[in-house]
Design a protein around this motif. Sequence first.
Motif, PDB file in Angstrom:
ATOM      1  N   ASP A 183      -1.561   4.513   0.622  1.00 32.12           N
ATOM      2  CA  ASP A 183      -3.027   4.474   0.349  1.00 32.12           C
ATOM      3  C   ASP A 183      -3.429   3.211   0.661  1.00 32.12           C
ATOM      4  O   ASP A 183      -3.762   2.304   0.004  1.00 32.12           O
ATOM      5  CB  ASP A 183      -3.050   4.413  -1.384  1.00 32.12           C
TER       6      ASP A 183
ATOM      7  N   TYR B 165       0.825  -1.205   0.170  1.00 32.91           N
ATOM      8  CA  TYR B 165       0.044   0.190  -0.052  1.00 32.91           C
ATOM      9  C   TYR B 165       0.931   1.293   0.010  1.00 32.91           C
ATOM     10  O   TYR B 165       0.291   2.369  -0.070  1.00 32.91           O
ATOM     11  CB  TYR B 165      -0.873  -0.028   1.274  1.00 32.91           C
TER      12      TYR B 165
ATOM     13  N   ASP C 197       0.441  12.972  -2.282  1.00 36.98           N
ATOM     14  CA  ASP C 197       1.931  12.174  -2.415  1.00 36.98           C
ATOM     15  C   ASP C 197       2.469  12.528  -3.781  1.00 36.98           C
ATOM     16  O   ASP C 197       3.808  12.935  -3.977  1.00 36.98           O
ATOM     17  CB  ASP C 197       1.807  10.471  -2.438  1.00 36.98           C
TER      18      ASP C 197
ATOM     19  N   ARG D 219      -2.775   9.482  -1.949  1.00 29.55           N
ATOM     20  CA  ARG D 219      -2.180   9.598  -3.391  1.00 29.55           C
ATOM     21  C   ARG D 219      -2.181  10.801  -4.221  1.00 29.55           C
ATOM     22  O   ARG D 219      -1.218  11.058  -5.004  1.00 29.55           O
ATOM     23  CB  ARG D 219      -3.027   8.549  -4.081  1.00 29.55           C
TER      24      ARG D 219
ATOM     25  N   GLU E 125      -0.753   5.089 -15.392  1.00 28.83           N
ATOM     26  CA  GLU E 125      -0.697   3.801 -14.831  1.00 28.83           C
ATOM     27  C   GLU E 125      -1.640   2.917 -14.930  1.00 28.83           C
ATOM     28  O   GLU E 125      -1.518   1.674 -14.991  1.00 28.83           O
ATOM     29  CB  GLU E 125      -0.899   4.479 -13.087  1.00 28.83           C
TER      30      GLU E 125
ATOM     31  N   ILE F 281       2.871   4.174  -1.434  1.00 30.04           N
ATOM     32  CA  ILE F 281       2.633   4.485  -2.770  1.00 30.04           C
ATOM     33  C   ILE F 281       3.965   4.796  -3.454  1.00 30.04           C
ATOM     34  O   ILE F 281       3.974   4.164  -4.851  1.00 30.04           O
ATOM     35  CB  ILE F 281       2.159   6.234  -2.750  1.00 30.04           C
ATOM     36  N   GLN F 282       5.327   5.339  -3.078  1.00 27.14           N
ATOM     37  CA  GLN F 282       6.329   5.441  -3.588  1.00 27.14           C
ATOM     38  C   GLN F 282       7.322   4.150  -3.059  1.00 27.14           C
ATOM     39  O   GLN F 282       8.185   4.619  -2.259  1.00 27.14           O
ATOM     40  CB  GLN F 282       7.022   6.673  -3.305  1.00 27.14           C
TER      41      GLN F 282
ATOM     42  N   LYS G  75      -2.091   9.223 -13.786  1.00 25.00           N
ATOM     43  CA  LYS G  75      -3.075   8.172 -13.255  1.00 25.00           C
ATOM     44  C   LYS G  75      -3.480   7.357 -14.529  1.00 25.00           C
ATOM     45  O   LYS G  75      -3.658   6.055 -14.608  1.00 25.00           O
ATOM     46  CB  LYS G  75      -4.296   8.596 -12.603  1.00 25.00           C
TER      47      LYS G  75
END
Length: 297
Positions: free
Chosen positions: A232, A81, A251, A248, A285, A83-84, A282
């Motif tokens: 997240d 979970y 971030d 998110r 992604e 994010i980076q 997004k």
Amino acid sequence: MAMNDSVNILNSAYLAVEYIDSFLPDNPLQQPFKNAWNYMLDNYTKFQIATWGSLIVHEASYFLLCVPGFVFQFIPYMQKYKIQQDKPETWEKQWKCLKTLLFNHFFIQLPLICGTYYFTEYFNIPYEWEEMPRWYVVVAQCFGCAVIEDAWHYFLHRLLHHKRIYKYIHKVHHEFVAPFGMQAEYAHPLETLILGAGFFIGIVVFCNHVILLWAWVICRLMETIDVHSGYDVPLNPLHLVPFYAGARFHDFHHMNFIGNYASTFTWWDRIFGTDSQFIAYKEKEKKQQLSTQKKAN
């Protein structure tokens, strides 16, 4: 006419919530809370309550709300979970963050907190239990405070990113490209004052009891620590708040430096198009995930 209609709608909503509240079971914590509140009033002065009470609420809330994100780094299951994922937390960064936080809390924020008593006296804000608003009024007021603070934060935060002043003030907060919860208030002292001023505007507008000061402190800290958590996490109850930005969203701001300037909600970035790079990111992604799924099949 429009104003009267708005007032009628608000009155109707208030009556509806009050009607529903009358059917809810009694809160078992209400009497203990009342006893504790009255004990506080009987044994401490208003100055002590406003000053030390506010400091305790801020410090306890801040570091307790940081605990989950701090613990997540030691739980392998939670790493999916993050994010980076290529930028894990380090002890060195967290220790540096803590030292700056303690300086800001006790040398910048504490002097401001010492003015809380005079603020409540000037605006004649009550402390008594009998004057305390119902829970749904406090919730509505906190939401109103969040809307006002979010607008202030968007425009002043965006200004702090101006190339002529960024390196002098806001660059400190962006020292960590991958944020973590404790970093929420890691900032230059001037930024603490500039962006922190937005916190008090809603209080001036809505505050009808000292309880709102503390409730709004907790809500604001809950939000800013969440969006800086770096995780997240699904089933986050804050995601139920309409237009909530979330971890998110913010971030990406730390990772990208440009766009996503609002603190709590997404509407200002959407109105001014400062979320365009985030939206493109997004979409990219999603395409990568679909391509990966197709190759796996």
